[in-house]
Design a protein around this motif. Sequence first.
Motif, PDB file in Angstrom:
ATOM      1  N   ARG A  80       0.846  -1.205   0.000  1.00 52.94           N
ATOM      2  CA  ARG A  80       0.000   0.000   0.000  1.00 52.94           C
ATOM      3  C   ARG A  80       0.876   1.249   0.000  1.00 52.94           C
ATOM      4  NH1 ARG A  80      -3.813   2.417   4.844  1.00 52.94           N
ATOM      5  NH2 ARG A  80      -4.427   4.273   3.707  1.00 52.94           N
ATOM      6  N   LEU A  81       1.903   1.236   0.870  1.00 51.23           N
ATOM      7  CA  LEU A  81       2.793   2.393   0.950  1.00 51.23           C
ATOM      8  C   LEU A  81       3.515   2.619  -0.373  1.00 51.23           C
ATOM      9  CD1 LEU A  81       4.106   4.696   2.492  1.00 51.23           C
ATOM     10  CD2 LEU A  81       5.763   3.034   3.399  1.00 51.23           C
ATOM     11  N   SER A  82       3.991   1.565  -0.999  1.00 51.99           N
ATOM     12  CA  SER A  82       4.708   1.713  -2.267  1.00 51.99           C
ATOM     13  C   SER A  82       3.825   2.374  -3.318  1.00 51.99           C
ATOM     14  CB  SER A  82       5.189   0.347  -2.768  1.00 51.99           C
ATOM     15  OG  SER A  82       6.177  -0.161  -1.900  1.00 51.99           O
ATOM     16  N   HIS A  83       2.574   1.962  -3.408  1.00 51.99           N
ATOM     17  CA  HIS A  83       1.644   2.579  -4.367  1.00 51.99           C
ATOM     18  C   HIS A  83       1.398   4.049  -4.020  1.00 51.99           C
ATOM     19  CE1 HIS A  83       0.708  -0.982  -6.662  1.00 51.99           C
ATOM     20  NE2 HIS A  83       0.503  -1.643  -5.546  1.00 51.99           N
ATOM     21  N   HIS A  84       1.247   4.329  -2.734  1.00 52.58           N
ATOM     22  CA  HIS A  84       0.991   5.707  -2.324  1.00 52.58           C
ATOM     23  C   HIS A  84       2.225   6.582  -2.564  1.00 52.58           C
ATOM     24  CE1 HIS A  84      -1.565   8.662  -0.429  1.00 52.58           C
ATOM     25  NE2 HIS A  84      -0.473   9.139   0.139  1.00 52.58           N
ATOM     26  N   LEU A  85       3.403   6.047  -2.288  1.00 52.62           N
ATOM     27  CA  LEU A  85       4.631   6.803  -2.527  1.00 52.62           C
ATOM     28  C   LEU A  85       4.803   7.134  -4.011  1.00 52.62           C
ATOM     29  CD1 LEU A  85       7.147   5.020  -0.135  1.00 52.62           C
ATOM     30  CD2 LEU A  85       6.157   7.316   0.126  1.00 52.62           C
ATOM     31  N   LYS A  86       4.384   6.232  -4.880  1.00 55.56           N
ATOM     32  CA  LYS A  86       4.467   6.511  -6.317  1.00 55.56           C
ATOM     33  C   LYS A  86       3.638   7.746  -6.651  1.00 55.56           C
ATOM     34  CE  LYS A  86       3.619   4.597 -10.837  1.00 55.56           C
ATOM     35  NZ  LYS A  86       2.457   4.171 -11.567  1.00 55.56           N
ATOM     36  N   ARG A  87       2.425   7.819  -6.103  1.00 56.09           N
ATOM     37  CA  ARG A  87       1.566   8.982  -6.377  1.00 56.09           C
ATOM     38  C   ARG A  87       2.170  10.254  -5.758  1.00 56.09           C
ATOM     39  NH1 ARG A  87      -2.074   4.848  -5.304  1.00 56.09           N
ATOM     40  NH2 ARG A  87      -2.472   5.533  -3.169  1.00 56.09           N
ATOM     41  N   MET A  88       2.727  10.142  -4.560  1.00 55.17           N
ATOM     42  CA  MET A  88       3.348  11.308  -3.922  1.00 55.17           C
ATOM     43  C   MET A  88       4.598  11.752  -4.688  1.00 55.17           C
ATOM     44  SD  MET A  88       2.919  10.516   0.159  1.00 55.17           S
ATOM     45  CE  MET A  88       3.479  12.156   0.672  1.00 55.17           C
ATOM     46  N   ARG A  89       5.347  10.795  -5.203  1.00 53.94           N
ATOM     47  CA  ARG A  89       6.546  11.114  -5.991  1.00 53.94           C
ATOM     48  C   ARG A  89       6.153  11.844  -7.272  1.00 53.94           C
ATOM     49  NH1 ARG A  89       8.541   6.194  -6.428  1.00 53.94           N
ATOM     50  NH2 ARG A  89       7.657   5.875  -8.478  1.00 53.94           N
ATOM     51  N   GLU A  90       5.070  11.408  -7.906  1.00 57.16           N
ATOM     52  CA  GLU A  90       4.591  12.061  -9.130  1.00 57.16           C
ATOM     53  C   GLU A  90       4.170  13.507  -8.868  1.00 57.16           C
ATOM     54  OE1 GLU A  90       1.527   9.349 -10.387  1.00 57.16           O
ATOM     55  OE2 GLU A  90       2.981   7.945 -11.252  1.00 57.16           O
ATOM     56  N   ARG A  91       3.761  13.804  -7.639  1.00 61.31           N
ATOM     57  CA  ARG A  91       3.377  15.173  -7.280  1.00 61.31           C
ATOM     58  C   ARG A  91       4.549  15.959  -6.705  1.00 61.31           C
ATOM     59  NH1 ARG A  91      -1.369  14.630  -3.386  1.00 61.31           N
ATOM     60  NH2 ARG A  91      -0.015  13.004  -2.702  1.00 61.31           N
ATOM     61  N   GLY A  92       5.717  15.318  -6.614  1.00 64.52           N
ATOM     62  CA  GLY A  92       6.919  16.003  -6.163  1.00 64.52           C
ATOM     63  C   GLY A  92       7.058  16.132  -4.656  1.00 64.52           C
ATOM     64  N   LEU A  93       6.249  15.409  -3.884  1.00 67.37           N
ATOM     65  CA  LEU A  93       6.302  15.522  -2.424  1.00 67.37           C
ATOM     66  C   LEU A  93       7.422  14.705  -1.796  1.00 67.37           C
ATOM     67  CD1 LEU A  93       2.458  15.343  -1.710  1.00 67.37           C
ATOM     68  CD2 LEU A  93       3.920  17.382  -1.778  1.00 67.37           C
ATOM     69  N   VAL A  94       7.801  13.607  -2.447  1.00 65.80           N
ATOM     70  CA  VAL A  94       8.862  12.735  -1.940  1.00 65.80           C
ATOM     71  C   VAL A  94       9.709  12.257  -3.117  1.00 65.80           C
ATOM     72  CG1 VAL A  94       7.508  11.895   0.042  1.00 65.80           C
ATOM     73  CG2 VAL A  94       7.487  10.605  -2.113  1.00 65.80           C
ATOM     74  N   GLY A  95      10.858  11.720  -2.779  1.00 64.87           N
ATOM     75  CA  GLY A  95      11.696  11.033  -3.747  1.00 64.87           C
ATOM     76  C   GLY A  95      11.991   9.641  -3.221  1.00 64.87           C
ATOM     77  N   THR A  96      12.287   8.721  -4.089  1.00 68.04           N
ATOM     78  CA  THR A  96      12.656   7.370  -3.675  1.00 68.04           C
ATOM     79  C   THR A  96      13.926   6.960  -4.400  1.00 68.04           C
ATOM     80  OG1 THR A  96      11.238   6.378  -5.374  1.00 68.04           O
ATOM     81  CG2 THR A  96      10.291   6.618  -3.164  1.00 68.04           C
ATOM     82  N   GLY A  97      14.645   6.052  -3.801  1.00 72.79           N
ATOM     83  CA  GLY A  97      15.868   5.539  -4.408  1.00 72.79           C
ATOM     84  C   GLY A  97      16.459   4.446  -3.540  1.00 72.79           C
ATOM     85  N   THR A  98      17.567   3.916  -3.974  1.00 71.53           N
ATOM     86  CA  THR A  98      18.216   2.862  -3.196  1.00 71.53           C
ATOM     87  C   THR A  98      19.077   3.481  -2.098  1.00 71.53           C
ATOM     88  OG1 THR A  98      20.030   2.773  -4.774  1.00 71.53           O
ATOM     89  CG2 THR A  98      18.242   1.200  -5.099  1.00 71.53           C
ATOM     90  N   ALA A  99      19.168   2.763  -1.000  1.00 76.52           N
ATOM     91  CA  ALA A  99      19.962   3.226   0.135  1.00 76.52           C
ATOM     92  C   ALA A  99      21.444   3.109  -0.191  1.00 76.52           C
ATOM     93  CB  ALA A  99      19.628   2.396   1.376  1.00 76.52           C
ATOM     94  N   ALA A 100      22.211   4.108   0.216  1.00 79.02           N
ATOM     95  CA  ALA A 100      23.648   4.120  -0.055  1.00 79.02           C
ATOM     96  C   ALA A 100      24.361   2.953   0.627  1.00 79.02           C
ATOM     97  CB  ALA A 100      24.253   5.443   0.405  1.00 79.02           C
ATOM     98  N   GLU A 101      23.939   2.615   1.843  1.00 81.15           N
ATOM     99  CA  GLU A 101      24.631   1.565   2.600  1.00 81.15           C
ATOM    100  C   GLU A 101      24.181   0.156   2.215  1.00 81.15           C
ATOM    101  OE1 GLU A 101      20.920   2.421   4.848  1.00 81.15           O
ATOM    102  OE2 GLU A 101      22.483   3.706   4.022  1.00 81.15           O
ATOM    103  N   ASP A 102      23.039   0.025   1.538  1.00 82.13           N
ATOM    104  CA  ASP A 102      22.547  -1.287   1.122  1.00 82.13           C
ATOM    105  C   ASP A 102      21.707  -1.095  -0.129  1.00 82.13           C
ATOM    106  OD1 ASP A 102      21.414  -3.794   0.762  1.00 82.13           O
ATOM    107  OD2 ASP A 102      20.893  -4.055   2.869  1.00 82.13           O
ATOM    108  N   ARG A 103      22.258  -1.410  -1.283  1.00 83.95           N
ATOM    109  CA  ARG A 103      21.595  -1.164  -2.573  1.00 83.95           C
ATOM    110  C   ARG A 103      20.323  -2.001  -2.747  1.00 83.95           C
ATOM    111  NH1 ARG A 103      23.086   3.327  -4.263  1.00 83.95           N
ATOM    112  NH2 ARG A 103      22.884   2.876  -6.447  1.00 83.95           N
ATOM    113  N   ARG A 104      20.072  -2.957  -1.856  1.00 83.45           N
ATOM    114  CA  ARG A 104      18.841  -3.760  -1.938  1.00 83.45           C
ATOM    115  C   ARG A 104      17.671  -3.068  -1.261  1.00 83.45           C
ATOM    116  NH1 ARG A 104      21.069  -8.721   1.187  1.00 83.45           N
ATOM    117  NH2 ARG A 104      21.852  -6.916   2.309  1.00 83.45           N
ATOM    118  N   VAL A 105      17.936  -2.007  -0.527  1.00 88.08           N
ATOM    119  CA  VAL A 105      16.926  -1.324   0.277  1.00 88.08           C
ATOM    120  C   VAL A 105      16.455  -0.058  -0.428  1.00 88.08           C
ATOM    121  CG1 VAL A 105      16.546  -0.109   2.471  1.00 88.08           C
ATOM    122  CG2 VAL A 105      17.860  -2.230   2.432  1.00 88.08           C
TER     123      VAL A 105
END
Length: 169
Positions: A80-105
Amino acid sequence: MTRDFVPGAPFALLSSAETAAWYAYMKVHLRLEYELNRQLRADSGISLADYHVLVALTSASGGRMRVTDLAIRIGWERSRLSHHLKRMRERGLVGTGTAAEDRRVTEVVLSEAGWETLRQAAPDHVGFVRQAFLDALEPGELTQLATLLDRVYDTLIEHGTLPRPEDHP
């Protein structure tokens, strides 16, 4: 075979005091969620779900948090959060990416637009929370309510399926 719905039947195993307390809680919970969402949409153009995500991110260092930790914090399933974050990212409220210390996260970070949206939304939202909820209680009742809700929260953690968020002792 169909069964007729009998009002109150699912709670026949609760005492009248337990039923009254549960119904009182549900009335407040459902109405409060509706009114908080309505207020945020009308005054700030964001949903209550957006607000939950934005506020949770403010408590993390640099406004950055692992998606899994954010899901635990706000009590949502990760999908649910992943879907919601996609919509928030499209509106420019958040960004997502891989963690520097663990590229799987996958991490989510509060954007400048997200910070600004929250700064703009907070005063009206807090005013509504005060007017619609907090002002109904006396100062001693606020302390008592906080104590009771913390006890219920601890029981939810003990018997629920989500772990306690790391920064919520």
